[in-house]
Design a protein around this motif. Structure first.
Motif, PDB file in Angstrom:
ATOM      1  N   ARG A 137      11.370  49.279  41.086  1.00 23.71           N
ATOM      2  CA  ARG A 137      10.110  49.985  41.363  1.00 23.71           C
ATOM      3  C   ARG A 137      10.210  51.447  40.937  1.00 23.71           C
ATOM      4  N   GLU A 138      11.315  52.097  41.282  1.00 22.19           N
ATOM      5  CA  GLU A 138      11.494  53.501  40.932  1.00 22.19           C
ATOM      6  C   GLU A 138      11.521  53.698  39.418  1.00 22.19           C
ATOM      7  N   MET A 139      12.311  52.890  38.727  1.00 22.37           N
ATOM      8  CA  MET A 139      12.468  53.078  37.289  1.00 22.37           C
ATOM      9  C   MET A 139      11.176  52.798  36.534  1.00 22.37           C
ATOM     10  N   PHE A 140      10.494  51.695  36.875  1.00 26.28           N
ATOM     11  CA  PHE A 140       9.272  51.353  36.152  1.00 26.28           C
ATOM     12  C   PHE A 140       8.152  52.352  36.456  1.00 26.28           C
ATOM     13  N   ALA A 141       8.074  52.839  37.680  1.00 17.59           N
ATOM     14  CA  ALA A 141       7.067  53.856  38.011  1.00 17.59           C
ATOM     15  C   ALA A 141       7.321  55.128  37.219  1.00 17.59           C
ATOM     16  N   LEU A 142       8.576  55.555  37.151  1.00 21.83           N
ATOM     17  CA  LEU A 142       8.933  56.752  36.398  1.00 21.83           C
ATOM     18  C   LEU A 142       8.676  56.547  34.908  1.00 21.83           C
ATOM     19  N   GLN A 143       9.050  55.398  34.394  1.00 21.49           N
ATOM     20  CA  GLN A 143       8.812  55.071  32.983  1.00 21.49           C
ATOM     21  C   GLN A 143       7.321  55.178  32.659  1.00 21.49           C
ATOM     22  N   ASN A 144       6.480  54.584  33.491  1.00 28.79           N
ATOM     23  CA  ASN A 144       5.044  54.581  33.232  1.00 28.79           C
ATOM     24  C   ASN A 144       4.435  55.975  33.366  1.00 28.79           C
ATOM     25  N   GLU A 145       4.938  56.747  34.316  1.00 30.13           N
ATOM     26  CA  GLU A 145       4.457  58.117  34.495  1.00 30.13           C
ATOM     27  C   GLU A 145       4.799  58.959  33.269  1.00 30.13           C
ATOM     28  N   ILE A 146       6.035  58.869  32.805  1.00 29.55           N
ATOM     29  CA  ILE A 146       6.451  59.636  31.620  1.00 29.55           C
ATOM     30  C   ILE A 146       5.644  59.208  30.405  1.00 29.55           C
ATOM     31  N   LEU A 147       5.465  57.908  30.223  1.00 26.12           N
ATOM     32  CA  LEU A 147       4.729  57.406  29.063  1.00 26.12           C
ATOM     33  C   LEU A 147       3.265  57.860  29.095  1.00 26.12           C
ATOM     34  N   ALA A 148       2.627  57.765  30.249  1.00 27.36           N
ATOM     35  CA  ALA A 148       1.236  58.226  30.376  1.00 27.36           C
ATOM     36  C   ALA A 148       1.140  59.726  30.127  1.00 27.36           C
ATOM     37  N   ASP A 149       2.087  60.491  30.673  1.00 32.95           N
ATOM     38  CA  ASP A 149       2.095  61.948  30.454  1.00 32.95           C
ATOM     39  C   ASP A 149       2.310  62.273  28.979  1.00 32.95           C
ATOM     40  N   TRP A 150       3.122  61.474  28.294  1.00 34.48           N
ATOM     41  CA  TRP A 150       3.354  61.686  26.861  1.00 34.48           C
ATOM     42  C   TRP A 150       2.055  61.515  26.084  1.00 34.48           C
ATOM     43  N   TYR A 151       1.290  60.467  26.403  1.00 31.06           N
ATOM     44  CA  TYR A 151       0.005  60.276  25.721  1.00 31.06           C
ATOM     45  C   TYR A 151      -0.927  61.457  25.992  1.00 31.06           C
ATOM     46  N   ASP A 152      -0.939  61.957  27.221  1.00 28.37           N
ATOM     47  CA  ASP A 152      -1.763  63.130  27.540  1.00 28.37           C
ATOM     48  C   ASP A 152      -1.298  64.343  26.751  1.00 28.37           C
ATOM     49  N   ASP A 153       0.019  64.512  26.631  1.00 33.34           N
ATOM     50  CA  ASP A 153       0.582  65.623  25.868  1.00 33.34           C
ATOM     51  C   ASP A 153       0.227  65.501  24.387  1.00 33.34           C
ATOM     52  N   LEU A 154       0.295  64.294  23.846  1.00 38.60           N
ATOM     53  CA  LEU A 154      -0.095  64.081  22.445  1.00 38.60           C
ATOM     54  C   LEU A 154      -1.548  64.491  22.229  1.00 38.60           C
ATOM     55  N   SER A 155      -2.407  64.071  23.154  1.00 39.50           N
ATOM     56  CA  SER A 155      -3.828  64.405  23.062  1.00 39.50           C
ATOM     57  C   SER A 155      -4.027  65.918  23.087  1.00 39.50           C
ATOM     58  N   ALA A 156      -3.317  66.591  23.973  1.00 31.81           N
ATOM     59  CA  ALA A 156      -3.424  68.051  24.069  1.00 31.81           C
ATOM     60  C   ALA A 156      -2.944  68.733  22.792  1.00 31.81           C
ATOM     61  N   ARG A 157      -1.979  68.114  22.115  1.00 34.55           N
ATOM     62  CA  ARG A 157      -1.457  68.672  20.850  1.00 34.55           C
ATOM     63  C   ARG A 157      -2.257  68.227  19.640  1.00 34.55           C
ATOM     64  N   GLY A 158      -3.241  67.321  19.859  1.00 35.72           N
ATOM     65  CA  GLY A 158      -4.053  66.822  18.749  1.00 35.72           C
ATOM     66  C   GLY A 158      -3.319  65.842  17.860  1.00 35.72           C
ATOM     67  N   ILE A 159      -2.374  65.093  18.446  1.00 34.37           N
ATOM     68  CA  ILE A 159      -1.566  64.132  17.699  1.00 34.37           C
ATOM     69  C   ILE A 159      -1.860  62.728  18.222  1.00 34.37           C
ATOM     70  N   GLU A 160      -1.937  61.765  17.312  1.00 33.86           N
ATOM     71  CA  GLU A 160      -2.047  60.366  17.730  1.00 33.86           C
ATOM     72  C   GLU A 160      -1.164  59.518  16.835  1.00 33.86           C
ATOM     73  N   PHE A 161      -0.165  58.907  17.431  1.00 35.56           N
ATOM     74  CA  PHE A 161       0.680  57.982  16.686  1.00 35.56           C
ATOM     75  C   PHE A 161       0.067  56.593  16.705  1.00 35.56           C
ATOM     76  N   GLN A 162      -0.468  56.206  17.852  1.00 35.32           N
ATOM     77  CA  GLN A 162      -1.193  54.959  18.030  1.00 35.32           C
ATOM     78  C   GLN A 162      -2.127  55.183  19.210  1.00 35.32           C
ATOM     79  N   PRO A 163      -3.214  54.434  19.288  1.00 36.80           N
ATOM     80  CA  PRO A 163      -4.108  54.611  20.433  1.00 36.80           C
ATOM     81  C   PRO A 163      -3.394  54.279  21.740  1.00 36.80           C
ATOM     82  N   LYS A 164      -3.751  54.993  22.793  1.00 36.59           N
ATOM     83  CA  LYS A 164      -3.198  54.715  24.111  1.00 36.59           C
ATOM     84  C   LYS A 164      -3.838  53.425  24.621  1.00 36.59           C
ATOM     85  N   PRO A 165      -3.033  52.378  24.813  1.00 35.86           N
ATOM     86  CA  PRO A 165      -3.609  51.112  25.279  1.00 35.86           C
ATOM     87  C   PRO A 165      -3.918  51.163  26.774  1.00 35.86           C
ATOM     88  N   ASP A 166      -4.770  50.249  27.213  1.00 38.04           N
ATOM     89  CA  ASP A 166      -5.114  50.212  28.629  1.00 38.04           C
ATOM     90  C   ASP A 166      -5.019  48.806  29.212  1.00 38.04           C
TER      91      ASP A 166
END
Length: 189
Positions: A137-166
Motif C-alpha cells: 500500500r505504501e509503495m504503490f501510493a507513493l509511486q502513484n503520487e510521484i507519477l501524478a506529480d510528474w505529469y503535473d510538472d510536465l504540464s507546468a513546463r509545457g512538455i508532453e511525452f505522452q498524454p496522461k491516462p485516466d
C-alpha cells in the motif's frame, strides 16, 4: 543527477529522454542527492527472462527489475547527509516488449507504462518493497503520487511525452496491478 539510459531491447519506441525525466523527477521528489547516478537498461524478453530466473528464481520475463547498490550507507543519497561524492544508486532494467503487453492490457501507452515502471524501479532502489500488504500500500501510493506529480510538472513546463491516462490501471493499486498481470497471462502474452 546522472541518469544513463541504454536501449539494448531493439525497441524503437523507447523514449530515452522521457525515462531520464521521470527518473530524475522521482529521485528528486525522494530527496536523493543530486550527484547520485542511476542506469536504466532496456532489454529484450529473452534477456529479461534470463535475469528473472537468475536473480529472482522466477520463470519468464517480467516488466521491471531493480538492482540497488549495496555499498551505500543509509542516508548517503540524501542531500542532508555527509557528502560522499557522486555515488551509484543502482540499476533499473526494463523490458519494453513485455511492458507493451501490459500497456495494451491496461489501455494506455507504452510511454506511460515505462514511466510508471521507472518510478517503481526508483522506489525499489531506495529500499521500498511490496512484500507485505502494508509495504505494498505504501509503495504503490507513493509511486502513484510521484507519477501524478510528474505529469503535473510536465504540464507546468509545457512538455508532453505522452498524454496522461485516466483509466483504471493508469495509477494502479497493487490489486489493480495483480488484475492486470492476470489479464496479460490470460491473453497468453
Amino acid at each position: 543527477m546522472s541518469i544513463e539510459v541504454l536501449n539494448e531491447s531493439g525497441e524503437a519506441d523507447v523514449n530515452e529522454e522521457m525515462l531520464v525525466d521521470v527518473a530524475s523527477f522521482a529521485l528528486t521528489a525522494m530527496d536523493v542527492h543530486p550527484d547520485t547516478e542511476v542506469t536504466i537498461t532496456c532489454v529484450d524478453t529473452d534477456t529479461m527472462a534470463d535475469m528473472h530466473v537468475r536473480w529472482m528464481d522466477l520463470p519468464g520475463p517480467t516488466d521491471v527489475m531493480s538492482f540497488p547498490m549495496d555499498e551505500l550507507t543509509p542516508g548517503s543519497g540524501r542531500p542532508d547527509a555527509t557528502p560522499v561524492g557522486p555515488s551509484m544508486l543502482g540499476d533499473i532494467i526494463l523490458c519494453p516488449a513485455y511492458d507493451r503487453k501490459q500497456a495494451d492490457a491496461a489501455g494506455h501507452s507504452l510511454g506511460h507504462e515505462m514511466a510508471l515502471l521507472t518510478v517503481h524501479g526508483c522506489l525499489h532502489l531506495l529500499g521500498y518493497d511490496h512484500a507485505t500488504p502494508a509495504e505494498e500500500r505504501e509503495m504503490f501510493a507513493l509511486q502513484n503520487e510521484i507519477l501524478a506529480d510528474w505529469y503535473d510538472d510536465l504540464s507546468a513546463r509545457g512538455i508532453e511525452f505522452q498524454p496522461k491516462p485516466d483509466g483504471k490501471h493508469a495509477f494502479p493499486s497493487a490489486a489493480d496491478r495483480e488484475e492486470l498481470d492476470g489479464l496479460v497471462e490470460k491473453r497468453g502474452e
